[in-house]
Design a protein around this motif. Sequence first.
Motif, PDB file in Angstrom:
ATOM      1  N   PHE A 198      -1.018  -1.070  -4.815  1.00 22.32           N
ATOM      2  CA  PHE A 198      -2.401  -0.810  -4.104  1.00 22.32           C
ATOM      3  C   PHE A 198      -3.219  -2.072  -4.152  1.00 22.32           C
ATOM      4  O   PHE A 198      -4.304  -1.962  -5.090  1.00 22.32           O
TER       5      PHE A 198
ATOM      6  N   LYS B 299      -6.910  -1.402  -4.496  1.00 25.54           N
ATOM      7  CA  LYS B 299      -7.500  -0.906  -5.876  1.00 25.54           C
ATOM      8  C   LYS B 299      -7.391  -2.081  -6.779  1.00 25.54           C
ATOM      9  O   LYS B 299      -7.626  -2.066  -8.013  1.00 25.54           O
TER      10      LYS B 299
ATOM     11  N   ASN C  14      -1.882   1.645 -10.699  1.00 29.18           N
ATOM     12  CA  ASN C  14      -2.044   1.431  -9.098  1.00 29.18           C
ATOM     13  C   ASN C  14      -1.069   0.503  -8.410  1.00 29.18           C
ATOM     14  O   ASN C  14      -1.423  -0.277  -7.791  1.00 29.18           O
TER      15      ASN C  14
ATOM     16  N   GLU D  66       0.763  -1.207   0.056  1.00 30.10           N
ATOM     17  CA  GLU D  66      -0.127  -0.006  -0.245  1.00 30.10           C
ATOM     18  C   GLU D  66       0.832   1.229   0.017  1.00 30.10           C
ATOM     19  O   GLU D  66       0.479   2.071   0.684  1.00 30.10           O
TER      20      GLU D  66
END
Length: 378
Positions: free
Chosen positions: A136, A139, A133, A74
């Motif tokens: 992440f 996501k 992304n 993250e």
Amino acid sequence: MASAPPASAPRGRNEYAIPQTMKAWVLGGPEELSLVDKPVPQPGPAEVLVRIDAVAICATDLEIIRHGLPASIEGELPFNKGYTPGHEYMGTVVKLGPTVDEFQPGDRIAVEIHAGCGRCQRCREGMYTSCLNYGFHSKGHRANGFTTDGGFAEYAVNNVNTMVHVPDEMPDEEATLIVTAGTAMYGLDVLGGVIAGEAVVVTGPGPIGLMGVAVAKALGAQPVILTGTRDRRLEMGRQLGADAVVNVTREDPVAAVQRLSHGKGVQYVLECSGAANALDQAARMVNRGGRICLAAFPHEAVSVDLAYIVRNNIYVFGIRGEGKSATHRAAALMGQRKFDARLIHTHTFGLDDLPTALRYARDRVEDAIKVVVKMRES
Ligand SMILES: [Zn+2]
Ligand SMILES: [Zn+2]
């Protein structure tokens, strides 16, 4: 792992007994790995649970365990987050998440690393290894062993788009090398992939470089020239298909490539050494308009003769990972026995012996190239 039935359990039936917890190596601070009991993860939609059967050690694992990057959780460094490294694994599908019909329990699979988020511009362009992304999971991005839990454990969750079937006759240890060959394949893809009959230079006979030689040769490149510093690895390159090898401690590699190409230079260089002068040398190996793919990198910033690159219209690409489903093409070549990837597998250890396996890989003990951790005797 006494609770799992043998891999010969009938396919297509959910008969794998899956325990609540599993053994997994977890990264604490830098260089702090500990073997813990961790919950067995649950596959979500489009995911399966994989019982890991074997996992290869990669130089990037050593990098992650020491420095954190290129792993991140993250967006933060991966230390003290309960994260399990390891990304070059293969195993057996033991449980399907909702909607999965692409695989069945009992299927043997090898993995690629990246499942893109599917919603960003790069993923929509098919460049899922460059997902915007990246890192992440919230996501939808997964890069097992980099941004989500990886293979130094008994089980892992994989998205169906990160798996390739492994032929029955291919040994576990060899199947762990599909992703390595896939990375080399992707490097040749970004160079344009039209390499039959073209000269290709591979610089650096590490695992990706050696697989680069094998894949280039399997795709019809001619000649394939491998450069490096160690004779034993260069000899392995010959066995994997190199038409010529150059020991750079004895001959200037640019002069050697010019000699071997009769002064014409080559069309393609796959750079796998990470040496500080590698790009400058590669630029002088290719001819005007030639293409260079950087699949390794130096740890320090380096200076490069950019004017030479611009004046000669040389294209330079960087790759991270094994995009464009390259692992599928690599698995196909290996399944057809176009080359024997087993040549680069040198050592095997059990899961409990991971620290020893990492040491063999890092210090190249007994000339180790690919060290594999195997979960059980077969
Ligand atoms: Zn790797
Ligand atoms: Zn994306």
